[in-house]
Design a protein around this motif. Sequence first.
Motif, mmCIF file in Angstrom:
data_model
loop_
_atom_site.group_PDB
_atom_site.id
_atom_site.type_symbol
_atom_site.label_atom_id
_atom_site.label_comp_id
_atom_site.label_asym_id
_atom_site.label_seq_id
_atom_site.Cartn_x
_atom_site.Cartn_y
_atom_site.Cartn_z
ATOM 1 N N ALA A 128 62.181 88.588 -32.745
ATOM 2 C CA ALA A 128 60.899 89.180 -32.346
ATOM 3 C C ALA A 128 60.195 89.827 -33.532
ATOM 4 N N THR A 129 60.968 90.446 -34.433
ATOM 5 C CA THR A 129 60.389 91.059 -35.634
ATOM 6 C C THR A 129 59.756 89.993 -36.517
ATOM 7 N N ILE A 130 60.463 88.901 -36.722
ATOM 8 C CA ILE A 130 59.932 87.794 -37.532
ATOM 9 C C ILE A 130 58.678 87.226 -36.884
ATOM 10 N N PHE A 131 58.692 87.085 -35.566
ATOM 11 C CA PHE A 131 57.529 86.563 -34.845
ATOM 12 C C PHE A 131 56.326 87.498 -35.004
ATOM 13 N N LEU A 132 56.554 88.809 -34.867
ATOM 14 C CA LEU A 132 55.460 89.780 -35.022
ATOM 15 C C LEU A 132 54.891 89.753 -36.435
#
Length: 177
Positions: A128-132
């Motif tokens: 999710a961090t990479i996606f954000l």
Amino acid sequence: TKSSLDSKWSHVKLNELQSTAICGNDISSSCLYVSALTIVYAGQYAWISLIIVALVLFLFRKIYGEVVGALPLNGGAYNVLLNTTSKRLASFAACLTILSYMATAVISASEAMYYLHYLVHSLPIVIATIFLLGIFMMLAIVGIKESATVAVIIFVTHLITLFLLVAISCWFLFSNG
């Protein structure tokens, strides 16, 4: 012709709210992140640490204003050091500044996903961090106008959050002493 090129390449200027939001996000997000981290380590004495930081920043306000007024470009540390020291030292500071921005982006995105993870327990934090970060990378690639709209949304959210934090804190103090 020159006039058609001028109209084709003319830059769209930001309005007052967008400009304020971009600058205000830096300050308001710092207040939110630093307050939480300070409370973790300093506990009930966190307010003392935050007041000291505010006083130090207040003392340096004229220097910040002079630097920004004289060199109103990105890469402030590089520009200041380039005008006062060697190019090698200025380049080193610029590299450290870029690393600082990248670290701040990763930590901020990661913390946001940790907060969201408390609401959605099945959320994979790293993915999710990479996606954000990817979303914000695309906004940066698309251009500042689109990012400015997102900055306004984030700024309003920060201000509402800060207002609620102060209001609930005051209510708690008056209710419990």
